[in-house]
Design a protein around this motif. Structure first.
Motif, PDB file in Angstrom:
ATOM      1  N   SER A  15       0.820  -1.208   0.000  1.00 53.35           N
ATOM      2  CA  SER A  15       0.000   0.000   0.000  1.00 53.35           C
ATOM      3  C   SER A  15       0.854   1.258   0.000  1.00 53.35           C
ATOM      4  N   TYR A  16       0.308   2.321  -0.603  1.00 56.34           N
ATOM      5  CA  TYR A  16       0.999   3.605  -0.564  1.00 56.34           C
ATOM      6  C   TYR A  16       1.141   4.105   0.866  1.00 56.34           C
ATOM      7  N   GLY A  17       0.101   3.967   1.642  1.00 52.33           N
ATOM      8  CA  GLY A  17       0.138   4.438   3.019  1.00 52.33           C
ATOM      9  C   GLY A  17      -0.494   5.799   3.186  1.00 52.33           C
ATOM     10  N   CYS A  18      -0.076   6.777   2.384  1.00 53.54           N
ATOM     11  CA  CYS A  18      -0.589   8.139   2.545  1.00 53.54           C
ATOM     12  C   CYS A  18      -1.809   8.411   1.652  1.00 53.54           C
ATOM     13  N   ILE A  19      -2.036   7.587   0.654  1.00 52.44           N
ATOM     14  CA  ILE A  19      -3.209   7.711  -0.209  1.00 52.44           C
ATOM     15  C   ILE A  19      -3.766   6.305  -0.438  1.00 52.44           C
TER      16      ILE A  19
END
Length: 116
Positions: free
Chosen positions: A77-81
């Motif tokens: 996962s991107y994490g921030c989006i």
């Protein structure tokens, strides 16, 4: 003919939440992992590759690693989006998973996944 981006995102999310044995993930035409085993708590993957010749490679299945499902999701996962940085090719590596199961898997585990 273009790709249906929303369908790809939905497939990625589905296989991120419920990985399947043999799923292969790629980013920018580069394979990043193959899913070898899935339990209720863990996902066993192989990220490491080895050169078989100057023209091709294979997964270094002796270097498989077990992640928690949360670690697997966080890694892809991107994490921030929302979304993933890689794309799934559902069950494309099922032959790799079957080979790993036969040659490298812990014998005390019951591997009951189906390989078509």
């Amino acid at each position: 003919m273009g790709r249906d981006i929303e369908a790809m995102k939905a497939l990625n999310e589905a296989h991120l939440q419920e990985p399947q044995v043999g799923d292969m993930w790629e980013e920018m035409c580069n394979w990043v992992c193959v899913v070898l085993d899935v339990t209720p708590d863990t996902v066993t993957i192989c990220r490491k590759k080895k050169a078989e010749s100057s023209q091709w490679w294979s997964w270094d299945l002796a270097e498989a690693e077990e992640l928690t499902r949360a670690e697997f999701r966080a890694w892809l996962s991107y994490g921030c989006i929302p979304g993933t940085w890689a794309y799934v090719h559902a069950r494309r590596g099922k032959g790799d998973a079957e080979y790993w199961r036969d040659k490298f898997a812990k014998p005390e585990r019951a591997y009951e996944f189906e390989v078509d």
